[in-house]
Design an enzyme around this catalytic site. Structure first.
Site, PDB file in Angstrom:
ATOM      1  N   LYS A 130       0.848  -1.205   0.000  1.00  0.00           N
ATOM      2  CA  LYS A 130       0.000   0.000   0.000  1.00  0.00           C
ATOM      3  C   LYS A 130       0.875   1.245   0.000  1.00  0.00           C
ATOM      4  CE  LYS A 130      -0.359  -0.484   5.015  1.00  0.00           C
ATOM      5  NZ  LYS A 130      -1.174  -1.015   6.116  1.00  0.00           N
ATOM      6  N   TYR A 160      16.124  30.166   7.909  1.00  0.00           N
ATOM      7  CA  TYR A 160      14.928  30.806   8.478  1.00  0.00           C
ATOM      8  C   TYR A 160      15.051  30.943   9.990  1.00  0.00           C
ATOM      9  CZ  TYR A 160      12.245  30.358   4.149  1.00  0.00           C
ATOM     10  OH  TYR A 160      11.783  30.461   2.875  1.00  0.00           O
TER      11      TYR A 160
HETATM   12  C1  LIG Z   1      -0.404  -1.975   6.783  1.00  0.00           C
HETATM   13  C2  LIG Z   1      -1.036  -3.267   7.082  1.00  0.00           C
HETATM   14  C3  LIG Z   1      -0.281  -4.451   7.067  1.00  0.00           C
HETATM   15  C4  LIG Z   1       1.224  -4.449   6.961  1.00  0.00           C
HETATM   16  O1  LIG Z   1       1.725  -3.994   8.199  1.00  0.00           O
HETATM   17  P1  LIG Z   1       3.282  -3.875   8.511  1.00  0.00           P
HETATM   18  O2  LIG Z   1       3.326  -3.446   9.936  1.00  0.00           O
HETATM   19  O3  LIG Z   1       3.791  -2.809   7.599  1.00  0.00           O
HETATM   20  O4  LIG Z   1       3.909  -5.177   8.268  1.00  0.00           O
HETATM   21  C5  LIG Z   1      -0.959  -5.651   7.192  1.00  0.00           C
HETATM   22  N1  LIG Z   1      -2.299  -5.685   7.379  1.00  0.00           N
HETATM   23  C6  LIG Z   1      -3.050  -4.553   7.438  1.00  0.00           C
HETATM   24  C7  LIG Z   1      -4.511  -4.649   7.655  1.00  0.00           C
HETATM   25  C8  LIG Z   1      -2.439  -3.309   7.312  1.00  0.00           C
HETATM   26  O5  LIG Z   1      -3.187  -2.204   7.391  1.00  0.00           O
END
Ligand SMILES: *Cc1c(COP(=O)(O)O)cnc(C)c1O
Length: 345
Positions: free
Chosen positions: A33, A242
């Site tokens: 994702k 800044y």
């Molecule tokens: C993001 C996510 C994962 C992966 O999690 P990691 O901690 O990055 O391994 C797996 N399952 C769900 C439902 C998630 O939202």
């Protein structure tokens, strides 16, 4: 060319996936994702598919559509946000598998795409996504009769092995799913490390693939080099950036670097982060600007053309700690001005 370079070691990602896969007897999917945690979902997923990964997870259908284009037909692409209104064409045409999160989503899916693959997401206490106890009780029989590909839930505290929430959620997941004949999944990266009770039929690592905690033995994946635009000499007493936030205590050489908070180098790194020239540390001085960093290179024996902010000298999690955040946020904040290159795969 004044943008930073991100080099992504696909062989390291594959090695991390294989190492996580070895830790369980379950099938190991890959979570890509947010554009593969900022590193490029397409290139990462293609490399993992070549290495044997058959199931992928993304957050939303739009990400699934992009991933399908990269992977072609075959690999299963699961959508964690489920089936939202407006997703039907993408899910149907591109053979995406939504993880249905509510009775509303189940109704929508069964009406719009009867017979189309789906999974179920259950809430076991995190109170974020998925069906709760009562909802699941009301719909389980009907949903299971349509043969979901997966029943899954997600752990809230898996990065803290001793947290009592882990055992609590494991128990709730058992109570909600024991006896069903559908593959089950509970563990992301942290859950894999909790041991076999948490593995069920499929694991879903994300951050561990990309070299991030809590997978401590991960291979290093990301190298990030930032070009030096110019270098100037300051007298003691002169100020930088800044708010005049940094003042030279000695005659100093200050390098101006092409990258800033618009590139995910968070403003909270101001006056705190370290960049590297080879193994030599160079402190970031003054405030992080939108497009620029200022770095004290006084102690280097030569003028650098580029400095490294992520690499073997400094991991994503080490930089995250400086900024008061987690590796996940550093990676997914990197933005699109960098040139991303991959090696291996
Ligand atoms: C993001 C996510 C994962 C992966 O999690 P990691 O901690 O990055 O391994 C797996 N399952 C769900 C439902 C998630 O939202």
């Amino acid at each position: 060319m004044s943008t930073g370079h991100i080099t992504i070691d696909l062989d390291a990602i594959i090695a991390n996936w294989r190492a996580l896969d070895k830790m369980s007897k379950s099938e190991t999917a890959a979570v890509v994702k947010a554009d593969g945690y900022g590193l490029g979902a397409g290139r990462v997923a293609k490399a993992l598919a070549k290495a044997g990964a058959r199931k992928f997870f993304v957050a939303v259908a739009e990400e699934g559509a992009i991933l399908r284009q990269a992977l072609g037909e075959g690999p299963q692409i699961n959508i964690l946000s489920g089936h939202m209104s407006g997703d039907t064409d993408m899910i149907g045409d591109l053979d995406l598998t939504p993880m249905l999160n509510s009775i509303d989503q189940i109704s929508r899916h069964f009406e719009a795409l009867p017979g189309h693959a789906f999974g179920i997401q259950l809430d076991t206490g995190m109170n974020r996504l998925g069906m709760e106890w009562d909802e699941w009780g009301a719909i389980a029989e009907i949903a299971l009769a349509q043969h979901p590909t997966l029943v899954m839930s997600h752990l809230a505290c898996a990065d803290e092995p001793d947290h009592p929430m882990n055992a609590f959620q494991l128990d709730v997941f058992h109570q909600m799913t024991d006896g069903i004949s559908v593959p089950r999944s509970l563990a992301a990266t942290g859950g894999i490390l909790l041991g076999k009770d948490y593995h069920f039929d499929m694991t879903r690592p994300g951050i561990g693939l990309f070299g991030g905690l809590p997978f401590e033995n991960a291979r290093h994946v990301v190298q990030m080099d930032l070009p030096v635009i110019q270098i100037r000499n300051l007298n003691a007493g002169e100020v930088v950036g800044y708010g005049n936030a940094w003042q030279a205590e000695r005659p100093s050489r200050i390098a101006t670097i092409s990258a800033g908070y618009a590139d995910g180098l968070l403003r909270s790194m101001s006056d705190k982060a370290t960049l590297y020239y080879g193994d030599e540390p160079c402190p970031l001085v003054g405030r992080v600007s939108m497009d620029l960093l200022t770095v004290d290179v006084t102690d280097l024996s030569e003028d650098p053309h580029a400095l490294t902010i992520l690499g073997t000298q400094q991991t994503v999690d080490q930089l995250a700690r400086v900024a008061g955040t987690i590796g996940y946020e550093i990676l997914t904040s990197l933005g699109n001005r960098y040139t991303r290159r991959s090696k291996g795969g």
